[in-house]
Scaffold this active site. Structure first.
Site, short mmCIF file in Angstrom:
data_model
loop_
_atom_site.label_atom_id
_atom_site.label_comp_id
_atom_site.label_asym_id
_atom_site.label_seq_id
_atom_site.Cartn_x
_atom_site.Cartn_y
_atom_site.Cartn_z
CD GLU A 157 52.12 -13.67 34.81
OE1 GLU A 157 51.29 -14.44 35.34
OE2 GLU A 157 53.00 -14.03 34.03
N GLY B 60 52.16 -10.40 41.70
CA GLY B 60 52.70 -9.06 41.94
C GLY B 60 53.93 -9.17 42.82
CB ILE C 151 53.75 -3.51 31.69
CG1 ILE C 151 53.49 -4.94 32.20
CG2 ILE C 151 55.07 -3.40 30.93
CD1 ILE C 151 54.39 -5.42 33.33
CD GLU D 246 62.00 -0.37 39.13
OE1 GLU D 246 63.07 -0.86 39.50
OE2 GLU D 246 61.89 0.49 38.25
CB THR E 173 55.26 -3.34 48.12
OG1 THR E 173 55.67 -4.59 48.72
CG2 THR E 173 54.18 -3.60 47.08
N1 CAA Z 1 69.48 -12.04 42.47
C1 CAA Z 1 69.58 -13.24 41.86
N2 CAA Z 1 68.92 -14.33 42.30
C2 CAA Z 1 68.16 -14.19 43.40
C3 CAA Z 1 68.02 -12.98 44.08
C4 CAA Z 1 68.74 -11.86 43.58
N3 CAA Z 1 68.66 -10.66 44.16
N4 CAA Z 1 67.20 -13.13 45.14
C5 CAA Z 1 66.81 -14.42 45.12
N5 CAA Z 1 67.38 -15.05 44.06
C6 CAA Z 1 67.24 -16.47 43.70
C7 CAA Z 1 67.36 -17.35 44.93
O1 CAA Z 1 68.71 -17.69 45.16
C8 CAA Z 1 66.54 -18.56 44.54
O2 CAA Z 1 67.27 -19.41 43.71
P1 CAA Z 1 67.65 -20.94 44.17
O3 CAA Z 1 66.36 -21.55 44.63
O4 CAA Z 1 68.20 -21.54 42.92
O5 CAA Z 1 68.63 -20.79 45.28
C9 CAA Z 1 65.43 -17.98 43.66
O6 CAA Z 1 65.91 -16.70 43.20
C10 CAA Z 1 64.13 -17.82 44.40
O7 CAA Z 1 64.37 -16.95 45.49
P2 CAA Z 1 63.39 -16.88 46.75
O8 CAA Z 1 63.16 -18.27 47.28
O9 CAA Z 1 63.93 -15.87 47.67
O10 CAA Z 1 62.03 -16.39 46.09
P3 CAA Z 1 60.65 -15.95 46.73
O11 CAA Z 1 59.56 -16.54 45.94
O12 CAA Z 1 60.69 -16.16 48.21
O13 CAA Z 1 60.56 -14.37 46.39
C11 CAA Z 1 60.94 -12.03 46.56
C12 CAA Z 1 61.50 -13.46 46.65
C13 CAA Z 1 62.05 -11.19 47.13
C14 CAA Z 1 59.67 -11.83 47.38
C15 CAA Z 1 60.66 -11.69 45.08
O14 CAA Z 1 59.56 -12.42 44.59
C16 CAA Z 1 60.45 -10.22 44.85
O15 CAA Z 1 61.41 -9.44 44.80
N6 CAA Z 1 59.16 -9.80 44.66
C17 CAA Z 1 58.84 -8.45 44.27
C18 CAA Z 1 58.70 -8.38 42.79
C19 CAA Z 1 58.90 -7.00 42.25
O16 CAA Z 1 59.78 -6.26 42.69
N7 CAA Z 1 58.10 -6.65 41.27
C20 CAA Z 1 58.24 -5.40 40.63
C21 CAA Z 1 57.95 -5.54 39.18
S1 CAA Z 1 58.79 -4.40 38.15
C22 CAA Z 1 57.97 -2.93 38.26
O17 CAA Z 1 57.29 -2.64 39.19
C23 CAA Z 1 58.28 -1.98 37.18
C24 CAA Z 1 57.13 -1.49 36.38
O18 CAA Z 1 57.23 -1.41 35.15
C25 CAA Z 1 55.96 -0.98 37.08
#
Ligand code: CAA
Length: 384
Positions: free
Chosen positions: A131, A135, A161, A369, A371
């Site tokens: 959003e 991000g 998206i 997907e 950074t």
């Molecule tokens: N699988 C399943 N669950 C997971 C997980 C995984 N790989 N990693 C974390 N979780 C769970 C955790 O266990 C936690 O759950 P509980 O609290 O119940 O234990 C919950 O998710 C929250 O985890 P975090 O506390 O680690 O979350 P966070 O806020 O610190 O964020 C992050 C983690 C890794 C930074 C994550 O926000 C992230 O990956 N951000 C990047 C987002 C992204 O990749 N966006 C891309 C969009 S898609 C795209 O780009 C495609 C397009 O069409 C252009």
């Protein structure tokens, strides 16, 4: 016992399929790549071609009309297509990204309803997580879904998206519990693009992957039935992150394909281009660049294939390997394409030659997907 060398090699069936896809990429995709980029044109013709050759089926199990050949073979296909055209490879990538939530967490009814039509290439999905204000911090999702009788009513705008305006349905992540802490209280929904209240908002003008539309879908009081909830209520953040654990390998494969395409082009060019009465490939300054480009690309591919094998086996550390492959392959693609432009000199900088497009396309692999800074965070969290 099989010889170790045989175990480490690609199965013959995969190598044969790779040859077929390479031929399609060389003969049918490569000649279209410059025009797709120049006109920012979604390649409907190549989508039909991929469907004809069952390439969309690579992302799906045979129970749902797919080839059942797994993650490694899918990513080999993405790599081969990206070698010729990164935008076209993205059609295969999004077919996986936008259906993984259903494959991993969906009900049988949802799988039957959506997966066969995606495996055939008739339908295409989109993955709507990011959003304007959420991000890298995907847990900051503001789009809301409120229960009303048997329906959910969705309001919000997504950003960046892939497949906007093309997708037949969106896997949308929305906040279903406004009081829950950040990443908690988010749920995943299937939102079909013909639902009243859905509209295609702003489409971006991009540096690269110009043949793939990217932008902001808008959801205004869009009603979906309760059956469209994917996975458990309030558990959508885990659906999103588990999906990305698999799909980031697609970005890695796209990056390896771009790297190999740029290396091959630069190597051929260097043997043909004469300066000081000799081909420039005979100068060590160029030859060593090419050697490094080939070596880095080969190393990136090994990490990619290892990550794919881990996903196919369901290893516990697949997410770490997927993040490492995405990080390493995309940084490689950027470095290699910059060098390819340098090998071509002034010719590398103009649109008559493909390497400037490859350099522009490579950049997104370090961004989408998640950074590369987020990949480093994901990897670092697994250490000690
Ligand atoms: N699988 C399943 N669950 C997971 C997980 C995984 N790989 N990693 C974390 N979780 C769970 C955790 O266990 C936690 O759950 P509980 O609290 O119940 O234990 C919950 O998710 C929250 O985890 P975090 O506390 O680690 O979350 P966070 O806020 O610190 O964020 C992050 C983690 C890794 C930074 C994550 O926000 C992230 O990956 N951000 C990047 C987002 C992204 O990749 N966006 C891309 C969009 S898609 C795209 O780009 C495609 C397009 O069409 C252009």
């Amino acid at each position: 016992m099989e010889a170790v060398a045989d175990v480490y090699a690609l199965p013959q069936e995969f190598a044969d399929l790779r040859e077929t896809i390479r031929q399609i990429a060389t003969e049918r995709v490569a000649p279209r790549a410059a025009a797709i980029d120049e006109q920012a044109e979604y390649p409907h013709d190549l989508r039909a071609l991929f469907a004809e050759h069952d390439l969309f089926g690579l992302a799906f199990d045979s129970d749902y009309g797919g080839t059942g050949t797994g993650t490694l073979m899918l990513n080999i296909a993405i790599e081969e297509i990206a070698r010729a055209c990164a935008s076209s490879a993205l059609m295969l990538m999004v077919q996986e990204l936008g259906t993984l939530p259903i494959r991993l967490f969906g009900s049988d009814e949802q799988k039957q309803r959506l997966l066969p039509r995606c495996a055939s290439g008739e339908w295409s999905p989109a993955f709507a997580l990011s959003e304007p204000e959420a991000g890298s911090d995907a847990g900051g999702t503001r789009t809301s879904a409120v229960r009303d009788g048997d329906d959910w009513v969705i309001n919000g705008t997504k950003n960046w998206i892939t497949n906007l305006g093309i997708a037949d349905f969106y896997i949308l992540f929305a906040r279903t519990d406004p009081d829950a802490r950040r990443a908690h209280g988010i749920s995943a929904f299937i939102v079909e693009s013909d639902r009243p209240g859905f509209s295609v908002g702003k489409l971006e003008h991009k540096l690269g992957i110009r043949g793939s539309p990217t932008g902001s879908p808008i959801f205004e009081d869009v009603r979906v039935p309760a059956d469209n909830l994917v996975g458990e209520l309030h558990q959508g953040f885990k659906v999103a992150l588990a999906t990305l654990d698999h799909s980031r390998l697609g970005v890695a494969a796209q990056a390896v394909g771009i790297s190999q395409g740029a290396t091959d082009y630069a190597a051929t060019y260097a043997t043909e281009r004469q300066q000081f009465g000799r081909p420039i490939s005979s100068f060590q300054g160029i030859a060593f660049k090419l050697a490094d480009m080939e070596t880095r690309t080969a190393a990136a591919r090994e990490l990619l294939y290892k990550g794919c094998a881990k996903v196919d086996r369901g290893d516990a550390d697949m997410g770490k390997y997927s993040a490492m492959a995405k990080l390493f392959c995309s940084d490689t693609a950027m470095a290699v394409t910059v060098e390819a432009v340098q090998v071509l000199g002034g010719y590398g900088y103009v649109k008559e030659y493909p390497v400037e497009r490859m350099m522009r396309d490579a950049k997104i692999t370090q961004i989408y997907e998640g950074t590369n800074e987020i990949q480093r965070l994901v990897i670092a969290r697994t250490l000690g």
